[in-house]
Motif scaffolding. Structure first.
Motif, PDB file in Angstrom:
ATOM      1  N   ASN A 169      39.305  24.426  37.178  1.00  0.00           N
ATOM      2  CA  ASN A 169      38.900  23.849  38.466  1.00  0.00           C
ATOM      3  C   ASN A 169      39.205  22.361  38.528  1.00  0.00           C
ATOM      4  OD1 ASN A 169      38.018  26.343  39.383  1.00  0.00           O
ATOM      5  ND2 ASN A 169      35.938  26.015  38.661  1.00  0.00           N
ATOM      6  N   SER A 170      38.984  21.658  37.427  1.00  0.00           N
ATOM      7  CA  SER A 170      39.309  20.223  37.376  1.00  0.00           C
ATOM      8  C   SER A 170      40.806  20.005  37.490  1.00  0.00           C
ATOM      9  CB  SER A 170      38.798  19.605  36.076  1.00  0.00           C
ATOM     10  OG  SER A 170      37.409  19.662  36.022  1.00  0.00           O
ATOM     11  N   PHE A 171      41.580  20.851  36.808  1.00  0.00           N
ATOM     12  CA  PHE A 171      43.042  20.752  36.869  1.00  0.00           C
ATOM     13  C   PHE A 171      43.530  20.976  38.289  1.00  0.00           C
ATOM     14  CE2 PHE A 171      47.266  22.923  36.185  1.00  0.00           C
ATOM     15  CZ  PHE A 171      47.975  21.765  35.903  1.00  0.00           C
ATOM     16  N   GLN A 172      42.987  21.977  38.982  1.00  0.00           N
ATOM     17  CA  GLN A 172      43.406  22.232  40.365  1.00  0.00           C
ATOM     18  C   GLN A 172      43.034  21.069  41.285  1.00  0.00           C
ATOM     19  OE1 GLN A 172      42.559  26.091  41.953  1.00  0.00           O
ATOM     20  NE2 GLN A 172      43.331  27.125  40.140  1.00  0.00           N
ATOM     21  N   ARG A 173      41.830  20.519  41.092  1.00  0.00           N
ATOM     22  CA  ARG A 173      41.413  19.367  41.888  1.00  0.00           C
ATOM     23  C   ARG A 173      42.344  18.178  41.615  1.00  0.00           C
ATOM     24  NH1 ARG A 173      36.502  20.058  41.224  1.00  0.00           N
ATOM     25  NH2 ARG A 173      36.261  19.040  39.211  1.00  0.00           N
ATOM     26  N   TRP A 174      42.687  17.973  40.336  1.00  0.00           N
ATOM     27  CA  TRP A 174      43.612  16.908  39.957  1.00  0.00           C
ATOM     28  C   TRP A 174      44.954  17.077  40.681  1.00  0.00           C
ATOM     29  CZ3 TRP A 174      45.648  12.598  38.524  1.00  0.00           C
ATOM     30  CH2 TRP A 174      46.974  12.564  38.100  1.00  0.00           C
ATOM     31  N   MET A 175      45.500  18.291  40.661  1.00  0.00           N
ATOM     32  CA  MET A 175      46.802  18.527  41.306  1.00  0.00           C
ATOM     33  C   MET A 175      46.754  18.172  42.786  1.00  0.00           C
ATOM     34  SD  MET A 175      48.484  21.941  39.593  1.00  0.00           S
ATOM     35  CE  MET A 175      47.074  23.010  39.775  1.00  0.00           C
ATOM     36  N   LEU A 176      45.666  18.534  43.468  1.00  0.00           N
ATOM     37  CA  LEU A 176      45.545  18.229  44.898  1.00  0.00           C
ATOM     38  C   LEU A 176      45.506  16.727  45.148  1.00  0.00           C
ATOM     39  CD1 LEU A 176      43.007  20.932  46.112  1.00  0.00           C
ATOM     40  CD2 LEU A 176      45.494  20.893  46.401  1.00  0.00           C
TER      41      LEU A 176
ATOM     42  N   LEU B  59      48.692  26.063  43.771  1.00  0.00           N
ATOM     43  CA  LEU B  59      49.809  26.964  43.487  1.00  0.00           C
ATOM     44  C   LEU B  59      51.116  26.390  44.015  1.00  0.00           C
ATOM     45  CD1 LEU B  59      50.844  29.590  42.287  1.00  0.00           C
ATOM     46  CD2 LEU B  59      50.299  30.713  44.475  1.00  0.00           C
ATOM     47  N   ASP B  60      51.096  25.803  45.205  1.00  0.00           N
ATOM     48  CA  ASP B  60      52.304  25.173  45.764  1.00  0.00           C
ATOM     49  C   ASP B  60      52.815  24.061  44.843  1.00  0.00           C
ATOM     50  OD1 ASP B  60      51.898  26.759  48.078  1.00  0.00           O
ATOM     51  OD2 ASP B  60      50.843  25.133  49.117  1.00  0.00           O
ATOM     52  N   VAL B  61      51.887  23.291  44.282  1.00  0.00           N
ATOM     53  CA  VAL B  61      52.269  22.202  43.369  1.00  0.00           C
ATOM     54  C   VAL B  61      52.963  22.777  42.136  1.00  0.00           C
ATOM     55  CG1 VAL B  61      51.401  20.338  41.892  1.00  0.00           C
ATOM     56  CG2 VAL B  61      50.454  20.649  44.198  1.00  0.00           C
ATOM     57  N   LEU B  62      52.400  23.840  41.571  1.00  0.00           N
ATOM     58  CA  LEU B  62      53.029  24.474  40.404  1.00  0.00           C
ATOM     59  C   LEU B  62      54.413  25.016  40.760  1.00  0.00           C
ATOM     60  CD1 LEU B  62      49.961  26.431  38.977  1.00  0.00           C
ATOM     61  CD2 LEU B  62      50.971  24.326  38.062  1.00  0.00           C
ATOM     62  N   VAL B  63      54.540  25.615  41.937  1.00  0.00           N
ATOM     63  CA  VAL B  63      55.811  26.207  42.360  1.00  0.00           C
ATOM     64  C   VAL B  63      56.875  25.136  42.538  1.00  0.00           C
ATOM     65  CG1 VAL B  63      56.970  27.466  44.237  1.00  0.00           C
ATOM     66  CG2 VAL B  63      54.787  28.307  43.337  1.00  0.00           C
ATOM     67  N   ILE B  64      56.567  24.048  43.241  1.00  0.00           N
ATOM     68  CA  ILE B  64      57.589  23.006  43.462  1.00  0.00           C
ATOM     69  C   ILE B  64      58.029  22.394  42.135  1.00  0.00           C
ATOM     70  CG2 ILE B  64      55.881  21.180  43.996  1.00  0.00           C
ATOM     71  CD1 ILE B  64      59.226  21.212  45.683  1.00  0.00           C
ATOM     72  N   HIS B  65      57.083  22.173  41.229  1.00  0.00           N
ATOM     73  CA  HIS B  65      57.466  21.598  39.936  1.00  0.00           C
ATOM     74  C   HIS B  65      58.307  22.574  39.124  1.00  0.00           C
ATOM     75  CE1 HIS B  65      55.598  17.718  40.184  1.00  0.00           C
ATOM     76  NE2 HIS B  65      54.474  18.271  40.605  1.00  0.00           N
ATOM     77  N   HIS B  66      58.003  23.852  39.196  1.00  0.00           N
ATOM     78  CA  HIS B  66      58.826  24.809  38.450  1.00  0.00           C
ATOM     79  C   HIS B  66      60.223  24.930  39.066  1.00  0.00           C
ATOM     80  CE1 HIS B  66      60.171  27.790  35.767  1.00  0.00           C
ATOM     81  NE2 HIS B  66      60.400  28.629  36.754  1.00  0.00           N
ATOM     82  N   ILE B  67      60.301  24.923  40.377  1.00  0.00           N
ATOM     83  CA  ILE B  67      61.629  24.982  41.015  1.00  0.00           C
ATOM     84  C   ILE B  67      62.446  23.753  40.632  1.00  0.00           C
ATOM     85  CG2 ILE B  67      62.840  24.917  43.241  1.00  0.00           C
ATOM     86  CD1 ILE B  67      60.601  26.781  44.308  1.00  0.00           C
ATOM     87  N   ASN B  68      61.791  22.613  40.521  1.00  0.00           N
ATOM     88  CA  ASN B  68      62.489  21.378  40.139  1.00  0.00           C
ATOM     89  C   ASN B  68      62.847  21.348  38.649  1.00  0.00           C
ATOM     90  OD1 ASN B  68      63.349  18.710  41.190  1.00  0.00           O
ATOM     91  ND2 ASN B  68      61.928  17.963  39.635  1.00  0.00           N
ATOM     92  N   HIS B  69      62.165  22.155  37.857  1.00  0.00           N
ATOM     93  CA  HIS B  69      62.322  22.193  36.399  1.00  0.00           C
ATOM     94  C   HIS B  69      63.781  22.423  35.989  1.00  0.00           C
ATOM     95  CE1 HIS B  69      61.366  23.094  32.234  1.00  0.00           C
ATOM     96  NE2 HIS B  69      61.770  24.342  32.352  1.00  0.00           N
TER      97      HIS B  69
END
Length: 172
Positions: free
Chosen positions: A36-43, A57-67
């Protein structure tokens, strides 16, 4: 009356505590609040990077696509993020396309996605904020990078145990 171990244990669901491993409940509670802290951090990091519309989830997706600057299919993203529901990833991908952060290219029946210049700029801003706010804060834990890597390895191994338990529970 509760024993001393009950008082010192921090769990969210005492009814799930096992006599065989009280520590499992402590671990799961720690994992829950860390997630929960990690998700809040990402936002908050995303918002500070100039994009308020993204979910964790969108944050994880954009970073993986950029990977590694390689094109990704929805199924690739699902596999790497260990998610079975392709619909949630497809929704994130559509959202990122609509925001102009990624672009899709058809190759046969598949669509491959890459970050746009806007998406790459976002990822770099996020990285800089992450470096300033998070990486430097880790020094206060007196946890070496090697030790942090060992924790990451243990979490990946534990995810395999939870995946196996999930399959076992689904077969009941």
């Amino acid at each position: 009356m509760a024993d001393d171990h009950d008082i010192n244990s921090i769990v969210s669901s005492s009814h799930l505590v096992s006599e065989l491993s009280r520590e499992l409940s402590e671990f799961e509670y720690g994992l829950t609040i860390a997630n929960n802290s990690f998700q809040r951090w990402m936002l908050h990091c995303s918002s500070s990077s100039g994009v308020n519309e993204l979910t964790p989830l969108d944050v994880l997706v954009i970073h993986h696509i950029n990977h590694r600057d390689r094109s990704k299919k929805v199924s690739d993203i699902c596999f790497i993020l260990n998610l079975e529901d392709t619909h949630t990833i497809a929704y994130s991908v559509r959202k990122l396309v609509n925001l102009g952060m990624i672009v899709g290219t058809k190759q046969g029946k598949e669509t491959f996605y890459n970050t746009t210049e806007s998406g790459q700029d976002y990822c770099q801003k996020y990285r800089k904020i992450r470096e300033a706010c998070l990486v430097n804060s880790l020094k206060a834990l007196n946890l070496s990078n090697k030790e942090l890597g060992e924790v990451a390895s243990a979490l990946r191994m534990l995810s395999g145990i939870y995946d196996q338990a999930s399959r076992a529970a689904a077969s009941l």
